[in-house]
Design a protein around this motif. Structure first.
Motif, PDB file in Angstrom:
ATOM      1  N   ARG A  37      53.260  69.476  23.839  1.00 31.30           N
ATOM      2  CA  ARG A  37      52.151  69.270  25.362  1.00 31.30           C
ATOM      3  C   ARG A  37      52.959  67.537  25.432  1.00 31.30           C
ATOM      4  N   GLN A  38      52.831  67.013  24.115  1.00 33.28           N
ATOM      5  CA  GLN A  38      53.124  65.882  23.717  1.00 33.28           C
ATOM      6  C   GLN A  38      54.531  65.239  24.536  1.00 33.28           C
ATOM      7  N   GLU A  39      55.569  66.236  24.412  1.00 30.09           N
ATOM      8  CA  GLU A  39      56.775  65.700  25.037  1.00 30.09           C
ATOM      9  C   GLU A  39      56.672  66.177  26.490  1.00 30.09           C
ATOM     10  N   LEU A  40      56.373  67.277  26.675  1.00 34.65           N
ATOM     11  CA  LEU A  40      56.232  67.685  28.370  1.00 34.65           C
ATOM     12  C   LEU A  40      55.421  65.992  28.745  1.00 34.65           C
ATOM     13  N   PHE A  41      54.642  65.917  28.634  1.00 36.55           N
ATOM     14  CA  PHE A  41      53.736  64.313  29.159  1.00 36.55           C
ATOM     15  C   PHE A  41      54.985  63.249  29.251  1.00 36.55           C
TER      16      PHE A  41
END
Length: 74
Positions: A37-41
């Motif tokens: 989720r952090q990489e996507l953000f």
């Protein structure tokens, strides 16, 4: 005159091909490394910044050429 028999081998072959394709696709999707989720953000933020920078560059170029053409046509 003889009437040729109708066979459904084409239909069975088509169904087997589709089934095989779905199974292979599922196997390939399991091999994918999905982003957290952090990489996507973070990637989304990078893309948005890049879009804004390109939009500003296009706006500056458009304004420059508009002024240049207005000056030439006067």
């Amino acid at each position: 005159m003889t009437v040729p028999e109708t066979t459904t081998t084409n239909e069975v072959g088509s169904v087997e091909k589709v089934t095989g394709f779905i199974k292979e696709s599922k196997a390939e999707l399991q091999k994918v490394t999905w982003p957290t989720r952090q990489e996507l953000f973070m990637n989304t933020i990078v893309v948005l910044i890049a879009v804004v920078l390109v939009a500003v560059c296009i706006w500056v170029a458009d304004t420059f050429f508009s002024v240049l053409i207005r000056t030439i046509l006067r």
